[in-house]
Design a protein around this motif. Structure first.
Motif, PDB file in Angstrom:
ATOM      1  N   LEU A  25       0.834  -1.212   0.000  1.00 37.19           N
ATOM      2  CA  LEU A  25       0.000   0.000   0.000  1.00 37.19           C
ATOM      3  C   LEU A  25       0.864   1.256   0.000  1.00 37.19           C
ATOM      4  O   LEU A  25       0.601   2.209  -0.735  1.00 37.19           O
ATOM      5  N   LEU A  26       1.902   1.260   0.823  1.00 28.73           N
ATOM      6  CA  LEU A  26       2.749   2.443   0.942  1.00 28.73           C
ATOM      7  C   LEU A  26       3.475   2.749  -0.361  1.00 28.73           C
ATOM      8  O   LEU A  26       3.674   3.915  -0.711  1.00 28.73           O
ATOM      9  N   LYS A  27       3.847   1.713  -1.089  1.00 24.59           N
ATOM     10  CA  LYS A  27       4.540   1.927  -2.356  1.00 24.59           C
ATOM     11  C   LYS A  27       3.699   2.743  -3.338  1.00 24.59           C
ATOM     12  O   LYS A  27       4.236   3.386  -4.247  1.00 24.59           O
ATOM     13  N   LYS A  28       2.386   2.731  -3.153  1.00 23.94           N
ATOM     14  CA  LYS A  28       1.479   3.391  -4.091  1.00 23.94           C
ATOM     15  C   LYS A  28       1.045   4.782  -3.638  1.00 23.94           C
ATOM     16  O   LYS A  28       0.305   5.464  -4.340  1.00 23.94           O
ATOM     17  N   SER A  86       6.927   6.167  -3.583  1.00 21.65           N
ATOM     18  CA  SER A  86       6.494   6.799  -4.828  1.00 21.65           C
ATOM     19  C   SER A  86       6.518   8.312  -4.657  1.00 21.65           C
ATOM     20  O   SER A  86       6.048   8.828  -3.638  1.00 21.65           O
ATOM     21  N   TYR A  87       7.047   9.018  -5.670  1.00 21.65           N
ATOM     22  CA  TYR A  87       7.241  10.461  -5.516  1.00 21.65           C
ATOM     23  C   TYR A  87       6.710  11.280  -6.680  1.00 21.65           C
ATOM     24  O   TYR A  87       6.615  10.816  -7.817  1.00 21.65           O
ATOM     25  N   ARG A  88       6.344  12.509  -6.343  1.00 18.17           N
ATOM     26  CA  ARG A  88       6.110  13.587  -7.274  1.00 18.17           C
ATOM     27  C   ARG A  88       7.135  14.674  -6.921  1.00 18.17           C
ATOM     28  O   ARG A  88       7.823  14.567  -5.903  1.00 18.17           O
ATOM     29  N   LEU A  89       7.218  15.730  -7.737  1.00 16.90           N
ATOM     30  CA  LEU A  89       8.111  16.848  -7.416  1.00 16.90           C
ATOM     31  C   LEU A  89       7.319  18.135  -7.455  1.00 16.90           C
ATOM     32  O   LEU A  89       6.607  18.417  -8.415  1.00 16.90           O
ATOM     33  N   ASN A  90       7.463  18.908  -6.387  1.00 14.80           N
ATOM     34  CA  ASN A  90       6.744  20.171  -6.250  1.00 14.80           C
ATOM     35  C   ASN A  90       7.675  21.324  -6.642  1.00 14.80           C
ATOM     36  O   ASN A  90       8.734  21.513  -6.022  1.00 14.80           O
ATOM     37  N   VAL A  91       7.297  22.086  -7.670  1.00 12.80           N
ATOM     38  CA  VAL A  91       8.155  23.133  -8.238  1.00 12.80           C
ATOM     39  C   VAL A  91       7.524  24.504  -8.015  1.00 12.80           C
ATOM     40  O   VAL A  91       6.307  24.662  -8.166  1.00 12.80           O
ATOM     41  N   VAL A 385      10.214  -4.108   9.790  1.00  9.47           N
ATOM     42  CA  VAL A 385       9.314  -3.904   8.642  1.00  9.47           C
ATOM     43  C   VAL A 385       9.829  -2.750   7.779  1.00  9.47           C
ATOM     44  O   VAL A 385       9.800  -2.811   6.548  1.00  9.47           O
ATOM     45  N   TRP A 386      10.319  -1.708   8.433  1.00 12.94           N
ATOM     46  CA  TRP A 386      10.887  -0.579   7.696  1.00 12.94           C
ATOM     47  C   TRP A 386      12.085  -1.023   6.857  1.00 12.94           C
ATOM     48  O   TRP A 386      12.212  -0.657   5.684  1.00 12.94           O
ATOM     49  N   ASN A 387      12.955  -1.825   7.442  1.00 15.57           N
ATOM     50  CA  ASN A 387      14.118  -2.310   6.696  1.00 15.57           C
ATOM     51  C   ASN A 387      13.695  -3.161   5.498  1.00 15.57           C
ATOM     52  O   ASN A 387      14.313  -3.083   4.425  1.00 15.57           O
ATOM     53  N   GLU A 391      14.428  -2.414   1.563  1.00 23.04           N
ATOM     54  CA  GLU A 391      15.033  -3.453   0.738  1.00 23.04           C
ATOM     55  C   GLU A 391      14.213  -3.686  -0.531  1.00 23.04           C
ATOM     56  O   GLU A 391      14.760  -3.778  -1.635  1.00 23.04           O
ATOM     57  N   GLU A 392      12.889  -3.755  -0.390  1.00 25.84           N
ATOM     58  CA  GLU A 392      12.029  -3.982  -1.548  1.00 25.84           C
ATOM     59  C   GLU A 392      12.062  -2.806  -2.523  1.00 25.84           C
ATOM     60  O   GLU A 392      11.847  -2.976  -3.725  1.00 25.84           O
ATOM     61  N   CYS A 393      12.330  -1.608  -2.006  1.00 27.07           N
ATOM     62  CA  CYS A 393      12.419  -0.417  -2.859  1.00 27.07           C
ATOM     63  C   CYS A 393      13.845  -0.176  -3.365  1.00 27.07           C
ATOM     64  O   CYS A 393      14.109   0.834  -4.034  1.00 27.07           O
TER      65      CYS A 393
END
Length: 417
Positions: A25-28, A86-91, A385-387, A391-393
């Motif tokens: 879920l967090l990846k999305k 997952s990221y966006r960039l704020n300009v 879980v954070w680690n 790792e998955e990312c």
């Protein structure tokens, strides 16, 4: 590490929490990272751009600040390589690229001035969000959209209108709506007499700006308040009450910045109320320290509470998450990475909350059990879980990040002089 995660997974599962599902879920969930940490909000309109005018101040002069568009983008790419998710960039509008067009003032900006940003966005698969820049300009040394000087006011109205068209262009090119944020520093250092008058002017200016209808498929407008600022300690025209009312009336986004409220306010508590009356909100994650609103975001109680409320509302699809802080006193890439990873940690922890069991206790009136479980979950093996998430990312661990950033400083930013 695998055995640590297996053990953590079992302990969370005993409380009805699926750690694998939380990670997926967090990846999305996209987080819109602010571009302005990398060069102290200077932008590239002029060589050696400063922040004169408009109530913005960045402290510190740590070596290695980005001096060009290319250096800034390189630093952004390095930051994203060290942060999971997952990221966006704020300009901001003051990051326009005039390399192929020549300079244009704020009231003459066009989509072509951000064409290279859109190209960068596509190449890096990072969608863009946008901000009008109503500071760091000779015409921003006083009031802007609330000014009683029609010439000043019209200049800034035109600027924001053009920024909305630029945001629309970004949204069309990237296939997802660009979130366009409007923030002004308008206010007064000492006691004003005509509080009402300035707010009426601001409302009229906003009405004019928003009279041009743009599809929400491409652009979503948001308005942002602040409790006070540098030089506006006694009065800020765009207060929370003003913008809350304006956003509800116009059914538009309201921006909630964690550093723009009184230090004793629980900003997280605002989400469940605001989301009842506006269609969506924009969050600016920051850390206020006394009078300064923009310290590097940390994995602290305030961030944990904010992430918990984001998840508990069940309206994550109505919440646009962005970061907004700037610290020029430490390694700037390091500041970025700490803040982005803290945001991800807070969200992951919230997604791992045993919400069904907690809600069951609450609905049964068993407030002791609710409180006891909230205490018990604090010692669950969240770190494992954070680690696993990192790792998955395919990003480094917390400790590995330190060496990565120090090596980048030695080989890149320290050579900038």
């Amino acid at each position: 590490m695998e055995s640590d995660y297996s053990s953590a997974k079992e302990q969370y599962a005993a409380l009805g929490v699926d750690t694998d599902r939380a990670i997926q879920l967090l990846k999305k969930i996209p987080v819109s990272m602010h571009c302005w940490q990398g060069d102290d909000v200077g932008g590239f309109e002029h060589a050696g751009a400063s922040l004169d005018g408009g109530g913005i101040q960045v402290t510190g002069n740590y070596p290695g600040k980005a001096r060009s568009m290319e250096e800034l983008r390189s630093d952004i790419e390095k930051t994203l390589s060290l942060t999971p998710g997952s990221y966006r960039l704020n300009v901001h509008a003051n990051y326009a690229d005039f390399s192929s067009t020549g300079f244009a003032d704020r009231d003459a900006l066009e989509p072509e001035h951000f064409k290279s940003w859109v190209q960068w966005s596509k190449e890096n698969k990072v969608p863009l969000d946008f901000n009008s820049t109503l500071f760091s300009h000779p015409k921003a040394s006083g009031l802007t959209l609330s000014s009683k000087d029609k010439g000043i006011r019209d200049f800034w109205i035109e600027h924001v209108k053009r920024c909305r068209k630029i945001g629309e262009y970004m949204g069309k090119e990237q296939g997802s709506a660009c979130i366009h944020n409007i923030w002004i520093a308008d206010g007064m250092k000492d006691i004003p007499v005509d509080r009402q008058g300035y707010r009426e002017i601001l409302a009229s200016s906003l009405d004019d700006i928003l009279s041009v209808k743009i599809s929400k498929d491409y652009l979503k407008d948001s308005v942002e308040s602040k409790v006070f600022g540098i030089g506006t300690e006694s009065y800020v025209v765009g207060s929370h009450e003003f913008y809350m009312g304006y956003a509800v009336k116009n059914q538009m986004l309201l921006t909630i910045d964690m550093g723009h409220f009184h230090p004793t306010e629980n900003v997280a508590d605002k989400l469940s109320s605001v989301l009842m009356f506006v269609p969506e909100i924009l969050l600016h994650l920051s850390r206020g320290v006394r009078w300064d609103s923009d310290h590097v975001t940390l994995f602290n109680d305030d961030m944990k509470a904010m992430a918990e409320e984001m998840v508990r509302t069940g309206k994550l699809d109505k919440i646009h998450i962005g970061t907004d802080y700037f610290d020029g006193s430490i390694n700037r890439i390091g500041a970025w990475v700490i803040g982005q990873r803290a945001t991800q940690k807070s969200l992951l922890r919230a997604l791992l909350e045993p919400s069904e069991k907690l809600m069951s206790y609450e609905n049964d009136g068993n407030y002791f059990a609710r409180l006891a479980l909230l205490e018990a979950e604090k010692t669950l093996p969240f770190g494992a879980v954070w680690n696993r998430y990192c790792e998955e990312c395919s990003v480094p661990s917390d400790l590995q990040v330190i060496d990565e950033i120090m090596n980048y400083e030695k080989s890149v930013t320290a050579l900038r002089g």
